[in-house]
Design a protein around this motif. Structure first.
Motif, PDB file in Angstrom:
ATOM      1  N   HIS A  30      83.170  85.087  30.850  1.00  0.00           N
ATOM      2  CA  HIS A  30      84.288  84.756  29.807  1.00  0.00           C
ATOM      3  C   HIS A  30      85.591  84.400  30.668  1.00  0.00           C
ATOM      4  N   ALA A  31      85.789  85.195  31.902  1.00  0.00           N
ATOM      5  CA  ALA A  31      86.708  84.898  32.834  1.00  0.00           C
ATOM      6  C   ALA A  31      86.772  83.058  33.403  1.00  0.00           C
ATOM      7  N   LEU A  32      85.514  82.905  33.766  1.00  0.00           N
ATOM      8  CA  LEU A  32      85.183  81.667  34.151  1.00  0.00           C
ATOM      9  C   LEU A  32      85.841  80.620  33.182  1.00  0.00           C
ATOM     10  N   LEU A  33      85.094  80.865  31.711  1.00  0.00           N
ATOM     11  CA  LEU A  33      85.483  79.749  30.673  1.00  0.00           C
ATOM     12  C   LEU A  33      86.958  79.925  30.642  1.00  0.00           C
ATOM     13  N   GLU A  34      87.646  81.022  30.360  1.00  0.00           N
ATOM     14  CA  GLU A  34      89.060  81.123  30.272  1.00  0.00           C
ATOM     15  C   GLU A  34      89.878  80.468  31.271  1.00  0.00           C
ATOM     16  N   GLY A  35      89.316  80.555  32.665  1.00  0.00           N
ATOM     17  CA  GLY A  35      89.966  79.918  33.645  1.00  0.00           C
ATOM     18  C   GLY A  35      90.179  78.424  33.643  1.00  0.00           C
ATOM     19  N   TRP A  36      88.948  77.807  33.070  1.00  0.00           N
ATOM     20  CA  TRP A  36      89.167  76.313  32.788  1.00  0.00           C
ATOM     21  C   TRP A  36      90.326  76.322  31.806  1.00  0.00           C
ATOM     22  N   GLY A  37      90.292  76.984  30.979  1.00  0.00           N
ATOM     23  CA  GLY A  37      91.289  76.887  29.806  1.00  0.00           C
ATOM     24  C   GLY A  37      92.834  77.023  30.550  1.00  0.00           C
ATOM     25  N   VAL A  38      93.028  77.658  31.432  1.00  0.00           N
ATOM     26  CA  VAL A  38      94.315  78.035  32.042  1.00  0.00           C
ATOM     27  C   VAL A  38      94.580  76.580  32.933  1.00  0.00           C
ATOM     28  N   GLU A  39      93.462  76.056  33.597  1.00  0.00           N
ATOM     29  CA  GLU A  39      93.685  74.899  34.229  1.00  0.00           C
ATOM     30  C   GLU A  39      94.039  73.781  33.341  1.00  0.00           C
ATOM     31  N   VAL A  40      93.398  73.669  32.018  1.00  0.00           N
ATOM     32  CA  VAL A  40      93.666  72.607  31.285  1.00  0.00           C
ATOM     33  C   VAL A  40      94.883  72.505  30.719  1.00  0.00           C
ATOM     34  N   ALA A  41      95.375  73.908  30.382  1.00  0.00           N
ATOM     35  CA  ALA A  41      96.947  73.860  29.913  1.00  0.00           C
ATOM     36  C   ALA A  41      97.822  73.627  30.965  1.00  0.00           C
TER      37      ALA A  41
END
Length: 146
Positions: A30-41
């Motif tokens: 979950h943290a890995l996927l959300e980390g990708w979201g943070v980078e995209v933002a």
């Protein structure tokens, strides 16, 4: 997720070497996927670091690519819409390297559309400092702002 799926997700993270962050801290899927979201933002808002740091920051997407095929099918299916959404947002916030977009790790061959620099940083209409290693002229679709 069932207990069995949680165990399988953890095993996938371990098998891909994705369960630990630098420094040894544990990391969940979950943290890995959300980390990708943070980078995209961050890329959508305007990327303020150098080219090599960009490669480092988006490496979490490479880690997701390593883990993804090891995940239980039901977990992949449930999380695929989120990954697709983030990938589309990343594509929209970046441009493709000339001649490099169809590669397996396509995200590694993209450049932010918006580069943010500090006032006074060297910039004379081409790539700003930290991006001058790019092997092609700065495309007009990449904006540099202070």
């Amino acid at each position: 997720m069932t207990t069995e799926e949680q165990t399988a997700v953890h095993a996938a993270m371990v098998a891909a070497g994705a369960d630990r962050r630098p420094g040894g801290r544990t990391r969940t899927f979950h943290a890995l996927l959300e980390g990708w979201g943070v980078e995209v933002a961050g890329v959508e808002e305007g990327y303020a670091w150098c080219g090599p740091e960009f490669d480092n920051d988006i490496s979490c997407r490479s880690t997701l690519a390593d883990v993804w095929p090891l995940l239980p099918p039901r977990v992949r299916s449930a999380r695929q819409p989120r990954l697709d959404e983030l990938d589309e947002r990343f594509r929209a916030a970046t441009i493709e390297w000339p001649g490099r977009g169809d590669e397996e790790q396509w995200w590694m061959w993209r450049i932010p559309r918006l580069l943010v620099i500090e006032p006074g940083d060297p910039y004379e209409g081409g790539w700003p400092a930290g991006w001058t290693m790019m092997p092609f002229p700065k495309p007009d679709s990449v904006r540099v702002i202070t």
